[in-house]
Scaffold this active site. Structure first.
Site, PDB file in Angstrom:
ATOM      1  N   GLY A  12       0.938  -1.262   0.077  1.00 20.59           N
ATOM      2  CA  GLY A  12      -0.118   0.014  -0.145  1.00 20.59           C
ATOM      3  C   GLY A  12       0.819   1.131  -0.017  1.00 20.59           C
ATOM      4  O   GLY A  12       1.917   1.453   0.618  1.00 20.59           O
ATOM      5  N   ARG A  73       0.402  -5.361  -5.692  1.00 20.46           N
ATOM      6  CA  ARG A  73       0.570  -6.533  -5.070  1.00 20.46           C
ATOM      7  C   ARG A  73       1.222  -7.490  -6.257  1.00 20.46           C
ATOM      8  O   ARG A  73       0.802  -7.590  -7.264  1.00 20.46           O
ATOM      9  CB  ARG A  73      -0.673  -6.934  -4.627  1.00 20.46           C
ATOM     10  CG  ARG A  73      -1.696  -5.765  -3.896  1.00 20.46           C
ATOM     11  CD  ARG A  73      -0.839  -5.512  -2.487  1.00 20.46           C
ATOM     12  NE  ARG A  73      -1.955  -4.634  -1.672  1.00 20.46           N
ATOM     13  CZ  ARG A  73      -1.563  -4.028  -0.592  1.00 20.46           C
ATOM     14  NH1 ARG A  73      -0.376  -4.664   0.154  1.00 20.46           N
ATOM     15  NH2 ARG A  73      -2.191  -3.289   0.093  1.00 20.46           N
ATOM     16  N   ASP A 104       4.516  -4.534   6.393  1.00 21.27           N
ATOM     17  CA  ASP A 104       4.805  -5.578   6.981  1.00 21.27           C
ATOM     18  C   ASP A 104       5.255  -6.755   5.758  1.00 21.27           C
ATOM     19  O   ASP A 104       5.980  -7.529   5.494  1.00 21.27           O
ATOM     20  CB  ASP A 104       4.039  -6.435   7.631  1.00 21.27           C
ATOM     21  CG  ASP A 104       4.395  -7.718   8.442  1.00 21.27           C
ATOM     22  OD1 ASP A 104       5.177  -7.691   9.197  1.00 21.27           O
ATOM     23  OD2 ASP A 104       3.491  -8.473   8.185  1.00 21.27           O
ATOM     24  N   SER A 106       5.627  -6.392   2.451  1.00 24.03           N
ATOM     25  CA  SER A 106       6.928  -6.066   1.628  1.00 24.03           C
ATOM     26  C   SER A 106       8.015  -6.304   2.327  1.00 24.03           C
ATOM     27  O   SER A 106       8.851  -6.771   1.582  1.00 24.03           O
ATOM     28  CB  SER A 106       6.696  -4.644   1.226  1.00 24.03           C
ATOM     29  OG  SER A 106       5.463  -4.267   0.544  1.00 24.03           O
ATOM     30  N   THR A 127       4.174   2.702   5.444  1.00 25.57           N
ATOM     31  CA  THR A 127       2.978   2.200   5.859  1.00 25.57           C
ATOM     32  C   THR A 127       2.159   3.106   6.781  1.00 25.57           C
ATOM     33  O   THR A 127       2.890   3.464   7.817  1.00 25.57           O
ATOM     34  CB  THR A 127       2.870   0.685   6.515  1.00 25.57           C
ATOM     35  OG1 THR A 127       1.513   0.370   6.875  1.00 25.57           O
ATOM     36  CG2 THR A 127       3.589   0.375   7.515  1.00 25.57           C
ATOM     37  N   ILE A 128       0.881   3.398   6.315  1.00 25.46           N
ATOM     38  CA  ILE A 128       0.336   4.483   7.339  1.00 25.46           C
ATOM     39  C   ILE A 128      -0.301   3.693   8.559  1.00 25.46           C
ATOM     40  O   ILE A 128      -0.295   4.445   9.373  1.00 25.46           O
ATOM     41  CB  ILE A 128      -0.902   4.837   6.641  1.00 25.46           C
ATOM     42  CG1 ILE A 128      -2.098   3.856   6.164  1.00 25.46           C
ATOM     43  CG2 ILE A 128      -0.565   5.636   5.287  1.00 25.46           C
ATOM     44  CD1 ILE A 128      -3.502   4.522   5.752  1.00 25.46           C
ATOM     45  N   ASP A 129      -0.109   2.398   8.587  1.00 21.49           N
ATOM     46  CA  ASP A 129      -0.677   1.675   9.709  1.00 21.49           C
ATOM     47  C   ASP A 129       0.331   1.490  11.121  1.00 21.49           C
ATOM     48  O   ASP A 129      -0.169   1.433  12.014  1.00 21.49           O
ATOM     49  CB  ASP A 129      -0.990   0.237   9.530  1.00 21.49           C
ATOM     50  CG  ASP A 129      -2.235   0.015   8.574  1.00 21.49           C
ATOM     51  OD1 ASP A 129      -2.968   1.049   8.578  1.00 21.49           O
ATOM     52  OD2 ASP A 129      -2.143  -1.069   7.802  1.00 21.49           O
ATOM     53  N   ASP A 131       2.714  -0.166  11.955  1.00 25.41           N
ATOM     54  CA  ASP A 131       2.705  -1.609  12.534  1.00 25.41           C
ATOM     55  C   ASP A 131       3.825  -2.502  12.536  1.00 25.41           C
ATOM     56  O   ASP A 131       3.534  -3.639  12.493  1.00 25.41           O
ATOM     57  CB  ASP A 131       1.337  -2.315  11.925  1.00 25.41           C
ATOM     58  CG  ASP A 131       1.642  -2.475  10.411  1.00 25.41           C
ATOM     59  OD1 ASP A 131       2.302  -1.920  10.004  1.00 25.41           O
ATOM     60  OD2 ASP A 131       0.652  -3.192   9.954  1.00 25.41           O
ATOM     61  N   MET A 171      -8.688   3.011   8.869  1.00 25.01           N
ATOM     62  CA  MET A 171      -7.825   1.777   8.464  1.00 25.01           C
ATOM     63  C   MET A 171      -6.836   1.290   9.594  1.00 25.01           C
ATOM     64  O   MET A 171      -6.804   2.096  10.611  1.00 25.01           O
ATOM     65  CB  MET A 171      -6.613   2.215   7.379  1.00 25.01           C
ATOM     66  CG  MET A 171      -7.540   2.456   5.805  1.00 25.01           C
ATOM     67  SD  MET A 171      -6.280   2.698   4.534  1.00 25.01           S
ATOM     68  CE  MET A 171      -7.411   2.575   3.105  1.00 25.01           C
ATOM     69  N   ARG A 173      -6.022  -2.890   9.820  1.00 25.83           N
ATOM     70  CA  ARG A 173      -6.732  -4.122   9.701  1.00 25.83           C
ATOM     71  C   ARG A 173      -6.124  -5.020  11.048  1.00 25.83           C
ATOM     72  O   ARG A 173      -6.727  -5.616  11.797  1.00 25.83           O
ATOM     73  CB  ARG A 173      -6.334  -4.848   8.555  1.00 25.83           C
ATOM     74  CG  ARG A 173      -6.948  -6.222   8.526  1.00 25.83           C
ATOM     75  CD  ARG A 173      -6.768  -6.961   6.963  1.00 25.83           C
ATOM     76  NE  ARG A 173      -5.477  -7.025   6.677  1.00 25.83           N
ATOM     77  CZ  ARG A 173      -4.633  -6.318   5.798  1.00 25.83           C
ATOM     78  NH1 ARG A 173      -5.392  -5.249   5.120  1.00 25.83           N
ATOM     79  NH2 ARG A 173      -3.449  -6.560   5.664  1.00 25.83           N
ATOM     80  N   ALA A 188     -12.462  11.713  20.549  1.00 25.21           N
ATOM     81  CA  ALA A 188     -13.547  10.830  20.400  1.00 25.21           C
ATOM     82  C   ALA A 188     -13.883  10.264  21.888  1.00 25.21           C
ATOM     83  O   ALA A 188     -13.036   9.975  22.752  1.00 25.21           O
ATOM     84  CB  ALA A 188     -13.037   9.759  19.495  1.00 25.21           C
ATOM     85  N   LYS A 213     -28.409  12.957  30.068  1.00 24.11           N
ATOM     86  CA  LYS A 213     -27.695  14.069  30.925  1.00 24.11           C
ATOM     87  C   LYS A 213     -27.591  15.192  30.010  1.00 24.11           C
ATOM     88  O   LYS A 213     -26.915  16.374  30.381  1.00 24.11           O
ATOM     89  CB  LYS A 213     -26.756  13.582  31.549  1.00 24.11           C
ATOM     90  CG  LYS A 213     -27.085  12.579  32.591  1.00 24.11           C
ATOM     91  CD  LYS A 213     -25.707  12.115  33.245  1.00 24.11           C
ATOM     92  CE  LYS A 213     -26.126  10.899  34.124  1.00 24.11           C
ATOM     93  NZ  LYS A 213     -24.638  10.504  34.981  1.00 24.11           N
ATOM     94  N   GLN A 253      -7.445   8.267   3.369  1.00 27.19           N
ATOM     95  CA  GLN A 253      -6.227   8.194   4.179  1.00 27.19           C
ATOM     96  C   GLN A 253      -4.910   7.910   3.779  1.00 27.19           C
ATOM     97  O   GLN A 253      -3.754   8.108   4.360  1.00 27.19           O
ATOM     98  CB  GLN A 253      -6.372   7.118   5.423  1.00 27.19           C
ATOM     99  CG  GLN A 253      -7.705   7.227   6.158  1.00 27.19           C
ATOM    100  CD  GLN A 253      -8.488   6.212   6.900  1.00 27.19           C
ATOM    101  OE1 GLN A 253      -7.772   5.757   7.899  1.00 27.19           O
ATOM    102  NE2 GLN A 253      -8.881   5.321   6.362  1.00 27.19           N
TER     103      GLN A 253
END
Length: 320
Positions: A12, A73, A104, A106, A127-129, A131, A171, A173, A188, A213, A253
């Site tokens: 990605g 891919r 990861d 790649s 990677t934007i994740d 991770d 995103m 996963r 949030a 309330k 994103q």
């Protein structure tokens, strides 16, 4: 000392990949080393879609999102035969080492190539994740988080106007970093990540009580790995009878001009990757830990699972 190296982007796309590739190319050229660009990731390597690069080839790209080299891919790369073909295409051109910019999957493919052929490999976590094990930062994660914050700011306006519950799916996963940091910084009320189990019934009860309330709106940020935003939104609406809307942020994103942090850090990592590769080092991923560039064993990086910062998880609960 290596005399010819190559660089590719894989998996990605993420903002800052161009800055990283640019730094690899210009560092190599500065050191008097020939550098090749491979278009389309591992697929392009198998198709021999590569070219020798000059400084001008990476002009006017640091501010662009995506990757000028392209990415794809590639199922064939998952086979030993495919990787051996890629190795042959590299050696046919006298390429002695490879820099892989990707996530990861790649980096896992790069690790296998190194093990099977012995060719020097240096990886950069793109990677934007966020991770990749061993690094606090991956190229593109800062820009993606800021994209989510921009969406949260806009959704907050309409949520408040209509007294709605807004469920925002982002995103992530296998890793909830994006949801966690954007949820904290976006204020949030609830953040759902794959690393933690949440009780939706309890959340719904709390929402109902909060509205009684006088609460005007509630924002729920959901990492895709924690569940479908649509299904969670539907469950909340049915359980609470509150006006609920769902936004799935999707591939927006991945895009956009990289932030200052992504440009500078990607450039630093690209320089370090090129210097390490030229010097003959291999099986390294360059990342960040505690604000400093660090080298991580490539095989460790792909064989260990990154965990979310427990301080962030605690902070999200405290600030609820």
């Amino acid at each position: 000392m290596l005399k010819s190296i190559a660089v590719l982007t894989s998996g990605g796309d993420s903002p800052g990949m161009n800055a990283a590739a640019r730094a690899v190319v210009r560092t190599a050229l500065y050191e008097g080393v020939k550098v090749w660009g491979i278009r389309g990731g591992y697929h392009g390597l198998l198709e021999e879609d590569m070219f020798e690069m000059k400084s001008r080839d990476v002009s006017d790209i640091i501010q662009r999102g995506g990757t000028f080299l392209g990415t794809a891919r590639c199922k064939r790369w998952k086979t030993p035969e495919g990787r051996m073909m890629g190795y042959k295409h590299l050696t046919d051109r006298g390429i002695e080492g490879l820099c892989v910019i990707g996530g990861d999957g790649s980096l896992r493919g790069a690790s296998l190539l190194s093990k099977e052929t012995g060719i020097p490999i240096v990886g950069l976590p793109g990677t934007i994740d966020n991770d990749v094990w061993g690094s606090d930062y991956t190229i593109g994660c800062d820009t993606a988080a800021n994209t989510i914050i921009d969406a949260i700011n806009k959704l907050r306006d309409t949520a408040s106007a209509h007294r709605r519950v807004i469920v925002l799916e982002v995103m992530g996963r296998n890793c909830g970093w994006l949801a966690l940091v954007s949820g904290i910084s976006g204020g949030a009320e609830y953040i759902l990540v794959p690393e933690e189990e949440d009780n939706l019934d309890e959340i719904c009860d709390n929402m109902t009580e909060a509205y009684k309330k006088g609460k005007r709106y509630i924002l729920v940020v959901v990492a895709e790995g924690a569940g479908s935003g649509q299904e969670i939104g539907q469950y909340i609406a049915e359980k609470t009878q509150l006006d609920t809307r769902v936004s799935v942020l999707g591939h927006i994103q991945r895009g956009g001009s990289p932030s200052v942090i992504d440009r500078v850090r990607a450039s630093q990592l690209g320089e370090q990757a090129a210097l390490a590769l030229i010097s003959g080092l291999s099986d390294i991923v360059f990342g960040y830990s505690k604000g400093r560039v660090v080298s991580i064993d490539l095989h460790d990086a792909v064989n260990n699972k990154k965990v979310l910062d427990p301080d962030y998880l605690h902070l999200a609960k405290v600030l609820f």
